[in-house]
Scaffold this motif. Structure first.
Motif, PDB file in Angstrom:
ATOM      1  N   MET A   1       0.814  -1.190   0.049  1.00 39.21           N
ATOM      2  CA  MET A   1      -0.252   0.061   0.177  1.00 39.21           C
ATOM      3  C   MET A   1       1.028   1.218   0.025  1.00 39.21           C
ATOM      4  N   LEU A   2       1.874   1.260   0.655  1.00 40.62           N
ATOM      5  CA  LEU A   2       2.826   2.343   0.434  1.00 40.62           C
ATOM      6  C   LEU A   2       3.491   2.586  -0.946  1.00 40.62           C
ATOM      7  N   THR A   3       3.837   1.481  -1.503  1.00 40.72           N
ATOM      8  CA  THR A   3       4.158   1.460  -2.791  1.00 40.72           C
ATOM      9  C   THR A   3       3.183   2.110  -3.651  1.00 40.72           C
ATOM     10  N   ALA A   4       2.092   1.757  -3.643  1.00 35.63           N
ATOM     11  CA  ALA A   4       0.853   2.149  -4.393  1.00 35.63           C
ATOM     12  C   ALA A   4       0.407   3.829  -4.094  1.00 35.63           C
ATOM     13  N   LEU A   5       0.900   4.218  -3.091  1.00 32.68           N
ATOM     14  CA  LEU A   5       0.618   5.722  -2.311  1.00 32.68           C
ATOM     15  C   LEU A   5       1.847   6.462  -2.992  1.00 32.68           C
ATOM     16  N   VAL A   6       2.834   5.791  -2.883  1.00 29.01           N
ATOM     17  CA  VAL A   6       4.128   6.777  -3.541  1.00 29.01           C
ATOM     18  C   VAL A   6       3.713   6.889  -5.149  1.00 29.01           C
ATOM     19  N   GLY A   7       3.054   5.863  -5.608  1.00 29.68           N
ATOM     20  CA  GLY A   7       2.890   5.806  -7.079  1.00 29.68           C
ATOM     21  C   GLY A   7       1.972   7.029  -7.412  1.00 29.68           C
ATOM     22  N   VAL A   8       0.806   6.856  -6.679  1.00 26.77           N
ATOM     23  CA  VAL A   8      -0.262   7.627  -6.980  1.00 26.77           C
ATOM     24  C   VAL A   8       0.208   9.283  -6.704  1.00 26.77           C
ATOM     25  N   LEU A   9       0.919   9.462  -5.548  1.00 30.73           N
ATOM     26  CA  LEU A   9       1.644  10.882  -5.665  1.00 30.73           C
ATOM     27  C   LEU A   9       2.445  11.320  -6.666  1.00 30.73           C
ATOM     28  N   VAL A  10       3.184  10.217  -7.052  1.00 31.43           N
ATOM     29  CA  VAL A  10       4.172  10.650  -8.153  1.00 31.43           C
ATOM     30  C   VAL A  10       3.436  11.179  -9.521  1.00 31.43           C
ATOM     31  N   TYR A  11       2.384  10.416  -9.701  1.00 30.14           N
ATOM     32  CA  TYR A  11       1.255  10.667 -10.763  1.00 30.14           C
ATOM     33  C   TYR A  11       0.729  11.938 -10.801  1.00 30.14           C
ATOM     34  N   ALA A  12       0.058  12.328  -9.457  1.00 32.58           N
ATOM     35  CA  ALA A  12      -0.438  13.488  -9.245  1.00 32.58           C
ATOM     36  C   ALA A  12       0.394  14.671  -9.329  1.00 32.58           C
ATOM     37  N   SER A  13       1.510  14.601  -8.875  1.00 30.24           N
ATOM     38  CA  SER A  13       2.749  15.740  -8.777  1.00 30.24           C
ATOM     39  C   SER A  13       3.275  16.050 -10.005  1.00 30.24           C
ATOM     40  N   ALA A  14       3.041  15.031 -11.020  1.00 33.42           N
ATOM     41  CA  ALA A  14       3.694  15.247 -12.627  1.00 33.42           C
ATOM     42  C   ALA A  14       3.406  16.196 -13.394  1.00 33.42           C
ATOM     43  N   ASP A  15       2.101  16.787 -12.931  1.00 33.15           N
ATOM     44  CA  ASP A  15       1.630  17.935 -13.682  1.00 33.15           C
ATOM     45  C   ASP A  15       1.137  19.163 -12.749  1.00 33.15           C
ATOM     46  N   GLU A  16       1.776  20.411 -12.833  1.00 29.19           N
ATOM     47  CA  GLU A  16       1.512  21.267 -11.887  1.00 29.19           C
ATOM     48  C   GLU A  16       0.048  21.459 -11.768  1.00 29.19           C
ATOM     49  N   GLY A  17      -0.700  21.571 -13.015  1.00 24.75           N
ATOM     50  CA  GLY A  17      -2.267  21.979 -12.597  1.00 24.75           C
ATOM     51  C   GLY A  17      -2.864  20.784 -11.957  1.00 24.75           C
ATOM     52  N   ARG A  18      -2.721  19.591 -12.335  1.00 21.90           N
ATOM     53  CA  ARG A  18      -3.325  18.279 -11.574  1.00 21.90           C
ATOM     54  C   ARG A  18      -2.794  18.341 -10.037  1.00 21.90           C
ATOM     55  N   TRP A  19      -1.623  18.708  -9.725  1.00 20.45           N
ATOM     56  CA  TRP A  19      -1.173  18.747  -8.461  1.00 20.45           C
ATOM     57  C   TRP A  19      -1.781  19.999  -7.621  1.00 20.45           C
ATOM     58  N   ARG A  20      -2.197  20.883  -8.154  1.00 20.17           N
ATOM     59  CA  ARG A  20      -2.963  22.481  -7.709  1.00 20.17           C
ATOM     60  C   ARG A  20      -4.321  21.511  -7.437  1.00 20.17           C
ATOM     61  N   THR A  21      -4.777  21.031  -8.353  1.00 16.45           N
ATOM     62  CA  THR A  21      -6.384  20.661  -8.064  1.00 16.45           C
ATOM     63  C   THR A  21      -6.239  19.483  -6.951  1.00 16.45           C
ATOM     64  N   PHE A  22      -5.277  18.862  -6.992  1.00 15.53           N
ATOM     65  CA  PHE A  22      -5.193  17.618  -6.401  1.00 15.53           C
ATOM     66  C   PHE A  22      -5.297  18.100  -4.533  1.00 15.53           C
ATOM     67  N   ARG A  23      -4.565  19.080  -4.374  1.00 16.01           N
ATOM     68  CA  ARG A  23      -4.466  19.685  -3.019  1.00 16.01           C
ATOM     69  C   ARG A  23      -5.638  20.468  -2.714  1.00 16.01           C
ATOM     70  N   GLU A  24      -6.371  20.783  -3.478  1.00 20.32           N
ATOM     71  CA  GLU A  24      -7.770  21.683  -3.145  1.00 20.32           C
ATOM     72  C   GLU A  24      -8.436  21.186  -1.862  1.00 20.32           C
ATOM     73  N   PRO A  25      -8.788  20.007  -1.907  1.00 24.70           N
ATOM     74  CA  PRO A  25      -9.480  19.346  -0.765  1.00 24.70           C
ATOM     75  C   PRO A  25      -8.993  19.573   0.762  1.00 24.70           C
ATOM     76  N   LEU A  26      -7.537  19.441   0.347  1.00 28.39           N
ATOM     77  CA  LEU A  26      -6.805  19.220   1.717  1.00 28.39           C
ATOM     78  C   LEU A  26      -6.569  20.877   2.118  1.00 28.39           C
ATOM     79  N   HIS A  27      -6.358  21.724   1.230  1.00 27.33           N
ATOM     80  CA  HIS A  27      -6.203  23.111   1.844  1.00 27.33           C
ATOM     81  C   HIS A  27      -7.557  23.412   2.179  1.00 27.33           C
ATOM     82  N   ALA A  28      -8.731  23.060   1.576  1.00 30.18           N
ATOM     83  CA  ALA A  28      -9.889  23.579   2.102  1.00 30.18           C
ATOM     84  C   ALA A  28     -10.352  23.213   3.616  1.00 30.18           C
ATOM     85  N   VAL A  29      -9.814  21.825   3.993  1.00 25.66           N
ATOM     86  CA  VAL A  29     -10.015  21.321   5.183  1.00 25.66           C
ATOM     87  C   VAL A  29      -9.225  22.082   6.280  1.00 25.66           C
TER      88      VAL A  29
END
Length: 311
Positions: A68-96
């Motif tokens: 599961m840690l390996t899968a989590l790292v893979g998901v984070l790498v994919y989400a952060s590969a694009d600046e726009g996608r990474w910004r959108t990915f962080r929106e729920p965390l920022h809102a909370v």
């Protein structure tokens, strides 16, 4: 003016809009991927291979966590590969964490997370009324002979043939390579049975550093256990619950003898020898032969000490 029809391409709803808005958000997509990974690792590996005739087994909890840690790292790498996608990915965390209307949610998380951690810690440490871990029969009786890759090997009286041929340093190097390629994950870097996957087994892998294992065995016995693994244990003592593979299928005879030499070299134990003669047990090499004649019959005096008698 003609009324629009349902089949008009101009009024067709795009396929992406048919999905709920949450599933099109990178954060919730990542959460869904992690959930699917967990279900596959937890249940898929166990139940899917048998459907096509391939044997499988449950994934230990520690291994599941690593997956599961390996899968989590893979998901984070994919989400952060694009600046726009990474910004959108962080929106729920920022809102909370920041938004004023999410204060109730922050308070709930502040209470729930410590409670959850405390509950998990309690579940791990609380006493349980359950049967103890099954005891291991450390030294099952070996057969008198075994077959290795179709060749019969007589175990009784068999010594390690590599101790009488070649370079001992080379044998140790080969054994070290074999051990760290195949055995270290269960038996550990210190040969103490505390490898990365050890706590996923019951009973745990044997500790070679313990004076109750290989220190009490002949090398031919160890060869039999390594070569035949768990499936090769005697049926009359089943179930043995040994997860060790049949290394005969993967290693050569010389490689098994080499890894046995490495085990004894690293632990400092000496393998047991086959029964020696009674005189060798009474007078081990390097000791003086006792000179006491207490209880022994008197021997005849030397001819030079015999008294001359009348002719």
């Amino acid at each position: 003016m003609t009324a629009p029809t349902r089949n008009d391409p101009k009024n067709a709803t795009p396929r992406g809009r048919r999905l709920p808005g949450a599933l099109r958000h990178p954060f919730w997509q990542a959460a869904l991927v992690l959930l699917l990974c967990y279900l596959f690792f937890k249940f898929g590996i166990v139940y899917l291979p048998p459907l096509v005739g391939i044997p499988s087994a449950p994934v230990p909890q520690s291994v599941l966590l690593q997956y599961m840690l390996t899968a989590l790292v893979g998901v984070l790498v994919y989400a952060s590969a694009d600046e726009g996608r990474w910004r959108t990915f962080r929106e729920p965390l920022h809102a909370v964490l920041v938004d004023g209307d999410k204060r109730w949610l922050r308070t709930a998380l502040l209470v729930a997370i410590p409670v959850l951690v405390g509950f998990l810690a309690f579940e791990q440490t609380r006493p349980r009324v359950s049967a103890p871990i099954q005891l291991r029969s450390i030294h099952p009786a070996p057969p008198s002979q075994v077959t290795f890759k179709g060749r019969t090997i007589q175990l009784a009286g068999l010594e390690n043939p590599l101790r009488r041929q070649g370079s001992m340093a080379e044998h140790i190097d080969v054994g070290k390579r074999i051990y760290y390629q195949n055995c270290v994950a269960c038996h550990g870097d210190r040969l103490d049975g505390q490898g990365h996957y050890a706590h996923g087994f019951s009973p745990t892998p044997a500790s070679f550093a313990d004076n109750g294992t290989i220190a009490q065995l002949t090398e031919s016995y160890v060869f039999w256990r390594v070569a035949k693994g768990g499936p090769g244990l005697p049926h009359e003592g089943a179930p043995w619950n040994s997860a060790m593979p049949v290394w005969e299928d993967y290693l050569t005879e010389e490689e098994i003898w080499s890894v046995i030499i490495f085990l004894y070299d690293q632990t400092g134990w000496q393998p047991r020898r086959w029964e020696a003669a009674v005189t060798e047990h009474e007078n081990p090499p390097g000791t003086q032969v006792p000179t006491s004649t207490l209880g022994a019959p008197k021997s005849a005096a030397p001819a030079s000490e015999k008294k001359a008698g009348p002719p």
